[in-house]
Design a protein around this motif. Sequence first.
Motif, PDB file in Angstrom:
ATOM      1  N   ALA A  50       0.716  -1.099  -0.336  1.00 29.24           N
ATOM      2  CA  ALA A  50      -0.290  -0.015  -0.061  1.00 29.24           C
ATOM      3  C   ALA A  50       1.128   0.966   0.198  1.00 29.24           C
ATOM      4  CB  ALA A  50      -1.363  -0.220   1.178  1.00 29.24           C
ATOM      5  N   HIS A  51       2.055   0.893   0.846  1.00 28.92           N
ATOM      6  CA  HIS A  51       3.067   2.438   1.026  1.00 28.92           C
ATOM      7  C   HIS A  51       3.701   2.186  -0.949  1.00 28.92           C
ATOM      8  CE1 HIS A  51       6.364   4.759   1.182  1.00 28.92           C
ATOM      9  NE2 HIS A  51       5.959   5.012   3.040  1.00 28.92           N
ATOM     10  N   LYS A  52       4.391   1.988  -1.167  1.00 29.12           N
ATOM     11  CA  LYS A  52       4.196   1.513  -2.923  1.00 29.12           C
ATOM     12  C   LYS A  52       3.415   2.559  -3.395  1.00 29.12           C
ATOM     13  CE  LYS A  52       8.187  -1.477  -1.505  1.00 29.12           C
ATOM     14  NZ  LYS A  52       8.640  -2.924  -2.298  1.00 29.12           N
ATOM     15  N   ARG A  53       1.978   1.756  -3.736  1.00 27.25           N
ATOM     16  CA  ARG A  53       0.904   2.001  -4.671  1.00 27.25           C
ATOM     17  C   ARG A  53       1.310   3.550  -4.138  1.00 27.25           C
ATOM     18  NH1 ARG A  53      -2.429  -1.650  -2.827  1.00 27.25           N
ATOM     19  NH2 ARG A  53      -3.668  -0.047  -1.583  1.00 27.25           N
ATOM     20  N   ALA A  56       3.800   5.541  -6.197  1.00 28.39           N
ATOM     21  CA  ALA A  56       3.423   5.902  -7.664  1.00 28.39           C
ATOM     22  C   ALA A  56       2.769   6.806  -7.250  1.00 28.39           C
ATOM     23  CB  ALA A  56       2.972   4.221  -7.856  1.00 28.39           C
ATOM     24  N   LEU A  57       1.015   6.442  -6.487  1.00 26.73           N
ATOM     25  CA  LEU A  57       0.171   7.928  -7.104  1.00 26.73           C
ATOM     26  C   LEU A  57       0.445   8.973  -6.998  1.00 26.73           C
ATOM     27  CD1 LEU A  57      -2.844   5.131  -5.495  1.00 26.73           C
ATOM     28  CD2 LEU A  57      -2.561   6.425  -8.315  1.00 26.73           C
ATOM     29  N   ALA A  63       3.157  14.506 -10.900  1.00 19.17           N
ATOM     30  CA  ALA A  63       3.419  15.137 -12.446  1.00 19.17           C
ATOM     31  C   ALA A  63       2.414  16.147 -13.293  1.00 19.17           C
ATOM     32  CB  ALA A  63       4.129  13.313 -13.048  1.00 19.17           C
ATOM     33  N   ALA A  64       1.424  15.934 -12.779  1.00 18.44           N
ATOM     34  CA  ALA A  64       0.059  15.950 -13.580  1.00 18.44           C
ATOM     35  C   ALA A  64       0.109  16.939 -13.355  1.00 18.44           C
ATOM     36  CB  ALA A  64      -1.256  15.343 -13.280  1.00 18.44           C
TER      37      ALA A  64
END
Length: 131
Positions: A50-53, A56-57, A63-64
Amino acid sequence: MSSYVSQELHLARRRKEILSQRSELLQQMETYLGDKKTKKTWQTQAADAAHKRNAALLNDIEAAEKRLQERVCLLPHPDTVKLETLYWASVKESLPKWEEFLLGRAEVPIGYKKMKSTKQNISYSEEESQK
Protein backbone atom coordinates in the motif's frame (compact mmCIF):
# COMPACT_ATOMS: atom_id res chain seq x y z
CA MET A 1 -2.52 -49.40 52.87
CA SER A 2 -4.83 -50.15 50.01
CA SER A 3 -6.28 -46.67 50.34
CA TYR A 4 -2.76 -45.26 49.80
CA VAL A 5 -2.33 -47.38 46.68
CA SER A 6 -5.71 -46.35 45.29
CA GLN A 7 -4.90 -42.69 46.09
CA GLU A 8 -1.52 -43.13 44.40
CA LEU A 9 -3.20 -44.59 41.29
CA HIS A 10 -5.78 -41.80 41.26
CA LEU A 11 -3.04 -39.16 41.57
CA ALA A 12 -1.01 -40.85 38.82
CA ARG A 13 -4.06 -40.80 36.49
CA ARG A 14 -4.76 -37.19 37.40
CA ARG A 15 -1.12 -36.25 36.72
CA LYS A 16 -1.33 -37.98 33.33
CA GLU A 17 -4.52 -36.00 32.47
CA ILE A 18 -2.92 -32.74 33.57
CA LEU A 19 0.21 -33.43 31.48
CA SER A 20 -1.99 -34.31 28.50
CA GLN A 21 -3.96 -31.05 28.89
CA ARG A 22 -0.71 -29.12 29.30
CA SER A 23 0.67 -30.67 26.14
CA GLU A 24 -2.53 -29.83 24.24
CA LEU A 25 -2.53 -26.24 25.51
CA LEU A 26 1.14 -25.79 24.58
CA GLN A 27 0.40 -27.02 21.07
CA GLN A 28 -2.59 -24.68 20.77
CA MET A 29 -0.43 -21.81 21.99
CA GLU A 30 2.27 -22.60 19.42
CA THR A 31 -0.35 -22.76 16.68
CA TYR A 32 -1.85 -19.45 17.83
CA LEU A 33 1.55 -17.75 17.95
CA GLY A 34 2.43 -19.16 14.51
CA ASP A 35 -0.87 -17.87 13.07
CA LYS A 36 -0.30 -14.52 14.74
CA LYS A 37 3.20 -14.29 13.29
CA THR A 38 1.92 -15.25 9.83
CA LYS A 39 -0.86 -12.65 10.09
CA LYS A 40 1.62 -9.99 11.16
CA THR A 41 3.90 -10.86 8.23
CA TRP A 42 0.96 -10.65 5.84
CA GLN A 43 -0.13 -7.29 7.29
CA THR A 44 3.41 -5.95 7.00
CA GLN A 45 3.57 -7.03 3.35
CA ALA A 46 0.14 -5.49 2.66
CA ALA A 47 1.21 -2.23 4.34
CA ASP A 48 4.43 -2.14 2.29
CA ALA A 49 2.48 -2.75 -0.92
CA ALA A 50 0.00 0.00 0.00
CA HIS A 51 2.86 2.37 0.80
CA LYS A 52 4.48 1.71 -2.59
CA ARG A 53 1.13 2.12 -4.36
CA ASN A 54 0.44 5.40 -2.54
CA ALA A 55 3.92 6.69 -3.35
CA ALA A 56 3.42 5.84 -7.04
CA LEU A 57 0.03 7.58 -7.07
CA LEU A 58 1.49 10.63 -5.37
CA ASN A 59 4.27 10.79 -7.95
CA ASP A 60 1.71 10.51 -10.77
CA ILE A 61 -0.39 13.29 -9.26
CA GLU A 62 2.63 15.54 -8.82
CA ALA A 63 3.69 14.90 -12.44
CA ALA A 64 0.17 15.69 -13.69
CA GLU A 65 0.09 18.85 -11.58
CA LYS A 66 3.45 19.91 -13.00
CA ARG A 67 2.21 19.35 -16.58
CA LEU A 68 -0.94 21.37 -15.89
CA GLN A 69 1.06 24.23 -14.39
CA GLU A 70 3.33 24.23 -17.44
CA ARG A 71 0.25 24.52 -19.66
CA VAL A 72 -1.10 27.41 -17.60
CA CYS A 73 2.18 29.25 -17.87
CA LEU A 74 2.05 29.14 -21.67
CA LEU A 75 0.92 32.40 -23.24
CA PRO A 76 -2.40 32.33 -25.10
CA HIS A 77 -2.47 32.70 -28.87
CA PRO A 78 -2.23 36.34 -30.04
CA ASP A 79 -5.61 36.10 -31.82
CA THR A 80 -7.19 34.98 -28.55
CA VAL A 81 -5.64 37.90 -26.71
CA LYS A 82 -6.85 40.29 -29.44
CA LEU A 83 -10.42 38.94 -29.29
CA GLU A 84 -10.41 39.10 -25.52
CA THR A 85 -9.20 42.70 -25.59
CA LEU A 86 -11.85 43.67 -28.13
CA TYR A 87 -14.56 41.93 -26.09
CA TRP A 88 -13.68 43.78 -22.90
CA ALA A 89 -13.41 47.08 -24.78
CA SER A 90 -16.92 46.46 -26.15
CA VAL A 91 -18.20 45.67 -22.66
CA LYS A 92 -16.67 48.85 -21.24
CA GLU A 93 -18.12 50.87 -24.11
CA SER A 94 -21.67 49.55 -23.69
CA LEU A 95 -21.65 49.47 -19.89
CA PRO A 96 -22.92 53.05 -19.39
CA LYS A 97 -25.93 52.29 -21.64
CA TRP A 98 -26.84 49.23 -19.58
CA GLU A 99 -25.93 50.50 -16.14
CA GLU A 100 -29.24 52.29 -15.46
CA PHE A 101 -31.23 49.31 -16.80
CA LEU A 102 -29.27 46.86 -14.63
CA LEU A 103 -29.92 49.04 -11.60
CA GLY A 104 -33.64 48.96 -12.44
CA ARG A 105 -33.92 52.69 -13.15
CA ALA A 106 -34.45 52.67 -16.93
CA GLU A 107 -35.82 50.70 -19.91
CA VAL A 108 -33.79 48.35 -22.09
CA PRO A 109 -31.32 50.34 -24.22
CA ILE A 110 -32.63 51.08 -27.73
CA GLY A 111 -29.82 49.32 -29.63
CA TYR A 112 -30.61 45.99 -27.97
CA LYS A 113 -34.04 45.55 -29.59
CA LYS A 114 -32.68 46.43 -33.02
CA MET A 115 -29.85 43.91 -32.71
CA LYS A 116 -32.28 41.17 -31.73
CA SER A 117 -34.56 41.77 -34.73
CA THR A 118 -31.54 42.08 -37.03
CA LYS A 119 -30.29 38.68 -35.88
CA GLN A 120 -33.69 37.15 -36.63
CA ASN A 121 -33.65 38.65 -40.13
CA ILE A 122 -30.17 37.28 -40.72
CA SER A 123 -31.17 33.80 -39.59
CA TYR A 124 -34.28 33.86 -41.85
CA SER A 125 -32.25 34.94 -44.87
CA GLU A 126 -29.69 32.16 -44.21
CA GLU A 127 -32.47 29.55 -44.05
CA GLU A 128 -33.95 30.80 -47.31
CA SER A 129 -30.57 30.69 -49.07
CA GLN A 130 -30.08 27.08 -47.98
CA LYS A 131 -33.41 26.02 -49.57
